[in-house]
Design a protein around this motif. Structure first.
Motif, PDB file in Angstrom:
ATOM      1  N   ARG A 605      23.582   1.698  29.653  1.00  0.00           N
ATOM      2  CA  ARG A 605      23.730   1.891  28.208  1.00  0.00           C
ATOM      3  C   ARG A 605      22.505   1.409  27.456  1.00  0.00           C
ATOM      4  O   ARG A 605      22.016   2.066  26.527  1.00  0.00           O
ATOM      5  CB  ARG A 605      24.978   1.165  27.716  1.00  0.00           C
ATOM      6  CG  ARG A 605      26.297   1.806  28.151  1.00  0.00           C
ATOM      7  CD  ARG A 605      27.481   0.994  27.671  1.00  0.00           C
ATOM      8  NE  ARG A 605      28.750   1.632  28.014  1.00  0.00           N
ATOM      9  CZ  ARG A 605      29.940   1.090  27.798  1.00  0.00           C
ATOM     10  NH1 ARG A 605      30.022  -0.120  27.247  1.00  0.00           N
ATOM     11  NH2 ARG A 605      31.041   1.732  28.133  1.00  0.00           N
ATOM     12  N   HIS A 609      19.918   3.768  25.295  1.00  0.00           N
ATOM     13  CA  HIS A 609      19.628   3.429  23.907  1.00  0.00           C
ATOM     14  C   HIS A 609      18.125   3.266  23.696  1.00  0.00           C
ATOM     15  O   HIS A 609      17.573   3.748  22.693  1.00  0.00           O
ATOM     16  CB  HIS A 609      20.362   2.143  23.535  1.00  0.00           C
ATOM     17  CG  HIS A 609      20.193   1.730  22.110  1.00  0.00           C
ATOM     18  ND1 HIS A 609      20.815   2.380  21.066  1.00  0.00           N
ATOM     19  CD2 HIS A 609      19.444   0.744  21.551  1.00  0.00           C
ATOM     20  CE1 HIS A 609      20.471   1.807  19.924  1.00  0.00           C
ATOM     21  NE2 HIS A 609      19.640   0.808  20.199  1.00  0.00           N
ATOM     22  N   GLY A 651      24.422  10.719  23.593  1.00  0.00           N
ATOM     23  CA  GLY A 651      23.398  10.232  22.682  1.00  0.00           C
ATOM     24  C   GLY A 651      22.622  11.355  22.028  1.00  0.00           C
ATOM     25  O   GLY A 651      22.284  11.287  20.841  1.00  0.00           O
TER      26      GLY A 651
END
Length: 960
Positions: A605, A609, A651
């Protein structure tokens, strides 16, 4: 009478005039003879009885007043009086401790006699100090030494090490207190004239009776600190010159003590005074040193420096007192004087002096780092030092160079011999110089990394010795600072060289160093700039090609992989440079053999990001690091690959990231705020709708183009991304997806149309994420293709799907990626149906003469058909029809899409219709076995025939 006379050549002082102030009239010759006879025999000449100790003492005092030649004999006899007093005093103490109360032991009370003796001697010293003070001071100080030694072993007398208790005991005894007062009076009277006589007596007695005599030294030194310090040093220097001491003997104090007996007392006296008068001792020693460097006047001046070296060798306390101040005073002018002072010495003596200096440096603790700086700066000045007046003579520089080399050699012997000595019962011998330097590891590393000629070689070698001596703390500190502060490969090479030296004797050095790095990072011990530098250096070492399995680069990656979770948390650091550097380090580290799934998910994660953050910043290096990291993580396991794909697709479709790929940005927060002041009644809005609205076949919904009475919704802001940036972002994102779908394998980025088949499981994972994000109210079980009439009940959902594709052009690219891994496109059936139904409705309702009037719908139609053909959902002939859409009318495109719908309805996109070809490792669908393709080509052939003038050349593409 001869026994009462002084030795030949002595000049006994006469008694002072009227010493008793009329208390005792002068004796006649007959009376004096009787007193002498009584003193010698100890018997009363008149009555014939034996004299008591008091009577005998008073007879001696009378002779001392009246007969100067009897001085020596009288003073010798008075020793017995003080000895008797002390013996009685100690017996009383023992009786008290034995439970007999305060009962006095048997023995006369001699207090009045002792007082008389003090009065007489004090009067003599006061009236004629020049004659009496030297004699009385020597007698009193020697008597105190004898008494201290004689009764040192008696019960109740404290040990010599308990100086305060011993001082309290003897000062409580009137006899020894009286002797101390007499000596103090003598010393006071001689301070201004010739104190050396008293101090000589003090030194001689200290030599004979130390350590039992130390309480006398402590008391006298506290009473006359400045005088005692200066005169003790002066007398010690004189005695040093008389006896002489070869420089080589200075390293062996026991041998030197035999040749210079007073120097041990000098050391002891100064040691007692150092606790309260260290500043005075330091100033006096420095004064002697600097005065000795002037023009040579006598032998004492030449011997001053060897004398001071002797003191330093024998007393670590004195060495520590003067070392730091001495170094500060060694300016270039002083060094030149020192060079001239020793220039005339033979080479052997100079070598011995250098050996002594090296030995003393090794034993120095206070100011050790300052001493090292002085030696290094003098032997090899740094290139930045350009201040005039700091230049030193070449011989001085060579001498310092020689001292440093011998110092490193001596330290090496001490360090490595220390290890063999520690195998016995005795603890390993300490090296004070290194004990002090262990608090300056960072400063040493900073100086080493300057790469200043010989300087960095000396300091690098010293770091190695310090690391071995203070293992493991200094070793890990040194490597940590070198890894953190190095700014280029040349400086970083010093860390690897140090590790190569230390790794042979320290097995866990690298794990401990990495653990320290991680602890410093997470406890705030490192600045952000140093964190970035540390990560870059570690990554550079990991990528170096090591020589053999024991090299640092070969082991560092494996050690860092154990801290993958700790380092992964830094991917979300507030400083983008730190996060980027952490991404670089993690991208080159090998993955551990086993990692907790929860930790792996957190790292994934964070890495995803970080990838989108660097895309926003348009940072090429950051994009490269993140891509490499995610590709490496995707190869950890199948679960890791699916998690990365899910995070990346979600995302990319997030409103905050959509504009990176040409999609619509997230609506600004001000849009909702602009409506806050508007009073809206849902009841009023619903009343405006009548029952004529047909809600059959669908959920009850109300569609708003805006709030009634407020106008249309504000338009979305224009895209801020440049077309070139969008293309670049899409290429980077799809390239990363392809690598992850292939399990992290690297290769040259290729267009999707020419890529090798994607892993079906990876493509399926992308398909599932697409459906969940674009149309979350359906399940993946809806794979069958319904009749065309079914679209009437899914109008709203189909419009939503179409809108998402229109707002996010990346969705078509993602569909193509899914199509590259058959049969994964089957799981996107609901998206294909919704998009196809919406496009068919658009072309059916269109009133334009050609399809180019609706550019987006034309592009969407072509992309949809091509994607379905690539995913083996359409026969090859039907899959080519998108090539002519731009030359047809809207209704013709509608008819062709309708034939596609019919084909899909009759041949539902189900995974079980695909077969696996083991030789190619791909799934394949044989349409000739499933259906009759010809019946779906009628409309296509009719359209080609109608437009034969324009499409005749393409007719061969659509033959079965």
């Amino acid at each position: 009478m001869s026994a009462l006379c002084d030795p030949p050549g002595a000049a006994p002082p006469g008694p002072p005039q009227n010493p008793t102030h009329g208390a005792h009239p002068p004796l006649s010759s007959q009376e004096l003879a009787q007193e002498i006879k009584a003193f010698l025999s100890g018997v009363d000449p008149v009555h014939g009885n034996k004299l008591t100790i008091k009577e005998h003492a008073r007879c001696a005092i009378l002779l001392l007043r009246s007969l100067p030649p009897a001085r020596s004999a009288v003073l010798d006899h008075l020793r017995n009086v003080f000895d008797e007093y002390v013996c009685t005093y100690l017996l009383e103490l023992e009786s008290s401790e034995g439970g007999l109360g305060a009962r006095r032991a048997q023995g006369p009370n001699l207090d009045d006699v002792v007082q008389e003796i003090q009065n007489v001697l004090s009067e003599f010293v006061r009236m004629n100090p020049k004659a009496w003070a030297p004699v009385v001071s020597a007698w009193s100080i020697d008597l105190m030494g004898q008494l201290s030694s004689k009764y040192a072993g008696r019960h109740g007398v404290p040990h010599a090490s308990s100086l305060n208790e011993l001082l309290q005991l003897w000062m409580s005894c009137k006899a020894t207190r009286t002797l101390m007062d007499i000596y103090t009076q003598c010393l006071s009277s001689m301070i201004s004239t010739c104190p050396d006589a008293c101090v000589d007596a003090l030194l001689d007695t200290s030599v004979q009776h130390s350590p039992h005599f130390d309480w006398v030294v402590a008391h006298i030194g506290s009473s006359f600190p400045n005088t005692i310090i200066s005169r003790v040093l002066s007398c010690g220097l004189k005695d040093f010159c008389v006896h002489g001491a070869a420089p080589v003997d200075l390293l062996f104090p026991t041998a030197a003590d035999k040749r210079v007996p007073k120097i041990a007392s000098v050391v002891g006296i100064l040691g007692h005074l150092a606790s309260r008068h260290s500043d005075s001792i330091k100033q006096e020693l420095l004064r002697m040193f600097h005065e000795s460097l002037g023009p040579v006047r006598d032998q004492q001046q030449k011997a001053t420096v060897p004398f001071l070296l002797q003191l330093a060798v024998m007393s670590p306390m004195l060495l520590g007192t003067i070392s730091s101040e001495l170094v500060e005073s060694l300016k270039p002018s002083v060094l030149s004087q020192l060079h001239q002072h020793f220039a005339a010495l033979p080479r052997e003596d100079l070598e011995n002096m250098v050996s002594i200096v090296v030995h003393l440096i090794c034993q120095t603790s206070a100011g050790a780092y300052r001493i090292l700086q002085f030696l290094v700066n003098t032997a090899m000045p740094a290139s930045v030092i350009t201040t005039p007046g700091l230049a030193v003579h070449d011989s001085v520089r060579e001498a310092c160079d020689r001292i440093i080399q011998l110092l490193l050699l001596n330290l090496q012997k001490l360090v490595y011999n220390r290890g063999s000595a520690s195998l016995g019962d005795a603890p390993p011998r300490a090296v004070p110089f290194l004990d002090e330097l262990k608090g300056h590891v960072r400063e040493l590393c900073v100086e080493t990394l300057r790469l200043e000629r010989k300087r960095f070689l000396w300091q690098h070698q010293l770091l190695g010795l310090l690391s071995v001596y203070c293992t493991p703390s200094c070793a890990t500190d040194a490597l940590f600072y070198l890894l953190t502060l190095a700014r280029n490969q040349e400086e970083l090479g010093l860390a690897t060289q140090l590790y190569a030296v230390l790794s042979s004797c320290m097995s866990d050095l690298l794990p401990a160093t990495v653990k320290k790095c991680v602890c410093q990072i997470h406890t705030g011990g490192l600045s952000e700039q140093h964190m970035v530098q540390l990560f870059h250096n570690l990554a550079l070492i990991v990528q170096w090609e090591g020589e053999g399995p024991a090299s640092m680069s070969a082991q560092l990656g494996a050690v860092l992989s154990l801290h993958l979770y700790d380092l992964g948390q830094l991917l979300l650091h507030r400083n983008p440079e730190v996060a980027e550097a952490a991404s670089l380090l993690l991208s080159v580290c090998p993955l551990p053999r086993a990692i907790r799934p929860a930790h792996l998910l957190v790292i994934i994660r964070s890495a995803v990001h970080q990838f989108f953050l660097v895309l926003h910043r348009q940072c090429p290096t950051g994009i490269s690091y993140s891509t490499r990291l995610l590709s490496r993580l995707s190869g950890a396991s199948s679960a890791a690959m699916k998690a990365i794909l899910q995070q990346l697709v979600e995302g990319a479709l997030h409103p905050g990231n959509a504009e990176l790929f040409g999609g619509l940005a997230e609506p600004p927060a001000g849009d909702d705020a602009s409506l806050e002041g508007t009073r809206i009644s849902l009841l009023d809005i619903n009343r405006r709708f009548t029952t004529a609205v047909n809600f059959s076949g669908s959920v009850w919904s109300v569609f708003h183009a805006g709030v009634i009475g407020r106008g249309l919704k504000p338009p979305q802001p224009a895209r801020r991304q440049e077309p070139e940036e969008i293309v670049h972002n899409v290429q980077n994102f799809l390239s990363l997806l392809l690598r992850c779908c292939r399990g992290g394998r690297y290769g040259a980025p290729e267009p999707l149309a020419h890529t090798a088949a994607v892993n079906p499981e990876a493509a399926k994972a992308v398909a599932v994420v697409l459906v969940e994000n674009v149309c979350p109210d359906v399940t993946n079980s809806e794979l069958g293709w319904p009749p065309e009439e079914h679209t009437r009940s899914t109008v709203e959902r189909d419009i939503q799907i179409c809108r998402r594709f229109r707002d996010n052009p990346l969705l078509f690219q993602l569909l193509r990626l899914v199509a590259a891994g058959p049969p994964a496109l089957c799981y996107c059936s609901v998206l294909l149906r919704g998009l196809l139904a919406t496009l068919m409705a658009h072309w059916e309702a269109s009133r334009h003469s050609d399809t180019t009037s609706s550019p987006w719908h034309l592009h969407a139609s072509c992309a949809l058909v091509a994607c379905m053909a690539e995913g083996s959902l359409l026969p090859p002939v039907l899959g080519n029809m998108h090539e002519i859409f731009h030359q047809l009318a809207p209704f013709e495109v509608h008819l062709l899409l309708l034939s596609v719908w019919d084909c899909m309805r009759d041949n539902s996109p189900l995974p079980q219709k695909f077969t696996f070809q083991a030789d190619k490792g791909l799934f394949f669908r044989d349409f000739s076995r499933d259906c009759d393709v010809g019946k779906y080509l009628c409309v296509l052939h009719s359209v080609l025939h109608k437009n034969i003038d324009r499409l005749g050349l393409l007719s061969g593409r659509f033959q079965t």
